[in-house]
Design an enzyme around this catalytic site. Sequence first.
Site, PDB file in Angstrom:
ATOM      1  N   HIS A  19      21.899  55.227   8.529  1.00  0.00           N
ATOM      2  CA  HIS A  19      22.244  54.416   7.457  1.00  0.00           C
ATOM      3  C   HIS A  19      22.036  53.206   7.493  1.00  0.00           C
ATOM      4  CE1 HIS A  19      25.847  52.662   9.088  1.00  0.00           C
ATOM      5  NE2 HIS A  19      26.299  53.910   9.575  1.00  0.00           N
ATOM      6  N   CYS A 127      40.041  56.089  21.608  1.00  0.00           N
ATOM      7  CA  CYS A 127      39.329  56.439  20.522  1.00  0.00           C
ATOM      8  C   CYS A 127      38.000  57.085  20.454  1.00  0.00           C
ATOM      9  CB  CYS A 127      39.038  55.178  19.612  1.00  0.00           C
ATOM     10  SG  CYS A 127      38.088  55.413  18.156  1.00  0.00           S
ATOM     11  N   HIS A 148      37.703  52.690  12.945  1.00  0.00           N
ATOM     12  CA  HIS A 148      37.608  54.211  12.638  1.00  0.00           C
ATOM     13  C   HIS A 148      38.814  54.646  11.724  1.00  0.00           C
ATOM     14  CE1 HIS A 148      34.480  53.931  15.751  1.00  0.00           C
ATOM     15  NE2 HIS A 148      33.829  54.541  14.953  1.00  0.00           N
ATOM     16  N   LYS A 304      29.039  56.131   8.691  1.00  0.00           N
ATOM     17  CA  LYS A 304      28.965  57.746   8.309  1.00  0.00           C
ATOM     18  C   LYS A 304      30.291  58.025   8.298  1.00  0.00           C
ATOM     19  CE  LYS A 304      27.283  61.431   7.198  1.00  0.00           C
ATOM     20  NZ  LYS A 304      26.968  62.742   8.042  1.00  0.00           N
TER      21      LYS A 304
HETATM   22  N1  MSP Z   1      25.921  54.466  20.751  1.00  0.00           N
HETATM   23  C1  MSP Z   1      26.356  53.256  20.658  1.00  0.00           C
HETATM   24  C2  MSP Z   1      25.567  52.273  21.057  1.00  0.00           C
HETATM   25  C3  MSP Z   1      25.005  52.160  22.475  1.00  0.00           C
HETATM   26  S1  MSP Z   1      24.137  50.782  23.018  1.00  0.00           S
HETATM   27  C4  MSP Z   1      23.850  50.883  24.576  1.00  0.00           C
HETATM   28  C5  MSP Z   1      26.580  52.983  19.138  1.00  0.00           C
HETATM   29  N2  MSP Z   1      25.952  53.592  18.276  1.00  0.00           N
HETATM   30  S2  MSP Z   1      26.338  53.649  16.718  1.00  0.00           S
HETATM   31  O1  MSP Z   1      25.365  54.500  16.192  1.00  0.00           O
HETATM   32  O2  MSP Z   1      27.679  53.599  16.262  1.00  0.00           O
HETATM   33  O3  MSP Z   1      25.436  52.224  16.279  1.00  0.00           O
HETATM   34  C6  MSP Z   1      26.345  50.938  16.443  1.00  0.00           C
HETATM   35  C7  MSP Z   1      25.160  49.933  15.871  1.00  0.00           C
HETATM   36  O4  MSP Z   1      24.646  50.064  14.352  1.00  0.00           O
HETATM   37  C8  MSP Z   1      26.030  48.753  15.481  1.00  0.00           C
HETATM   38  O5  MSP Z   1      26.346  47.871  16.651  1.00  0.00           O
HETATM   39  C9  MSP Z   1      25.029  47.995  14.664  1.00  0.00           C
HETATM   40  O6  MSP Z   1      23.778  47.710  15.215  1.00  0.00           O
HETATM   41  C10 MSP Z   1      24.577  49.182  13.848  1.00  0.00           C
HETATM   42  N3  MSP Z   1      25.584  49.346  12.633  1.00  0.00           N
HETATM   43  C11 MSP Z   1      26.232  50.506  12.281  1.00  0.00           C
HETATM   44  N4  MSP Z   1      27.068  50.233  11.065  1.00  0.00           N
HETATM   45  C12 MSP Z   1      26.951  48.783  10.707  1.00  0.00           C
HETATM   46  C13 MSP Z   1      27.241  48.158   9.629  1.00  0.00           C
HETATM   47  N5  MSP Z   1      28.385  48.815   8.741  1.00  0.00           N
HETATM   48  N6  MSP Z   1      26.891  46.960   9.601  1.00  0.00           N
HETATM   49  C14 MSP Z   1      25.984  46.343  10.421  1.00  0.00           C
HETATM   50  N7  MSP Z   1      25.674  47.069  11.427  1.00  0.00           N
HETATM   51  C15 MSP Z   1      26.119  48.346  11.489  1.00  0.00           C
HETATM   52  O7  MSP Z   1      27.886  52.219  19.085  1.00  0.00           O
END
Ligand code: MSP
Length: 515
Positions: A19, A127, A148, A304
Amino acid sequence: MKNNYLITTPIYYVNARPHLGHIYTTLLCDVMNEYQKLSGKNSFFLTGVDEHGDKIVKAADLENSTPQEYVNKISGIFEETWKSLKISNDDFIRTTQERHKKVVQHVLNKLYEKGDIYLSEYEGTYCLGCERYLTEKELNEDGNCPDHLVKPEIIKESNYFFKLQKYLPIWEKILENNPDLVKPEQYFKEISGTIQELKKLGEDLSISRPVKRLTWGIPIPFDKNYVTYVWFDALLNYISALDFPDGEKFKNYWPQARHVIAKDILKPHGIYWPTMLLAADIEIFQNLFVHGYWLGLNDVKMSKSLQNAVNPVDLINVIGLDSFRYFLMREMTFGSDSKFSESTLENRINQDLANNLGNLIQRTLSMIKKYTDGNIPEKVTNPENEVLDEIIRFSVIRFNDFMNTFQFSKALESIFVIIDKLNKLIEENKPWEMAKKNPSLVPGFLRMLLDGISIVMLNLRPFLRVKFQQYSSITGLHSEINFPLNSNEIKYNVQLPESWDILFPRIILTENEVS
Ligand code: MSP
């Protein structure tokens, strides 16, 4: 070695399709990768997916698939998305790949043999969304996870622990001596604060999960009753993708590593990862760059799980990839949160790209067509030129400073200072009147505008790839000029074509066009 550059995104969980949040981080890294390459660096851009853990099993169950089938499908969607957004990543790591598992087990064995991993019992609030235990202080006033918005589960079990406490003081010292390691500064401070809290709590980090609760993980090599905790597994992607410990890529790129994340995963990257590296005798990364959140409805972080995420593919189909890239990079101030709305998107694109830059280009090219018959005029030096050169010189220095620290919004603002000056020069000098009173001055004046625009477009290349190609094919601008730019290198083909498409048309976003 100094000429190398490694840039990484987080590896995204495959419990959801990509997303806007994921796309933003990946585009940010893509822009930086492109910028570094244009600056003559050998830049390596790593992204990938995080495929283990409870969350993935639950998501697979919901679709009646096995975890492996499920992760294959969603990983494929991530890869396809990056292709369709023309992301130029050099590798795509998946944590279910053998090359990754091998490295995780190698590091676990090393730390176990060293005595930095031990078995113990633990009870805490967990969590599932964050895939980690949260401390009391981290919960919101309702006792929920602030990201969350659900109540964490109380979990009590035996697990393997990594001696986090042993390495916290070493990491703290390193931070003290390297104040630029974590940027922007507020996150540096946050990590320093968390170190203090953790030292007070005195707890180590649980790095395993019992197979009776979770099987979808990398087996702990010295105890078949456990799998590796997802964060301990995931963080190691940054070196498994480089063929740690003996690979050439690891030797060449790891010393120049820059990680980019959002603030949601600051603790794993700012605490767990560096202490793991210290324990494994691996050099710490060069920088951790941390950005804020894109907020959706009611100013809540887009995600999501909260069902408030924007599907950017529909938007991109309407406004084009370059405009979308430009908007995201311009709108978010690095480190802070930004609201996403169609009206800000529409205003930004129409104001900056269509009105300011687009009109400037269109007017200048049309005047060259009209007053010099489409021939690119010769360069002349006049006092006006010197003032403009000074503004350009100053703006370009600022641009490069901001670019190197991910302050893309400010970097873009600096380039728009040149655009504003060029527009102002047209308003003040009125070439259409000049053509009547002093026609001999017109060609030189137009060439000055065109060179100014070319510098703007050359600088904007990491953001506006397609538009830059379009511009250089209209003007015949020779495009293989690297950063730092030298305006003497700017050369064109001699003639403009008969006609061309407007580079930055205005956009209209209506409810019907974007779902
Ligand atoms: N799998 C772990 C990361 C492991 S890294 C060794 C994870 N995954 S995640 O799918 O939740 O991705 C998190 C990352 O997605 C955030 O740190 C950011 O880079 C991006 N984002 C997800 N939602 C976001 C927003 N609403 N705004 C900005 N970035 C965001 O955590």
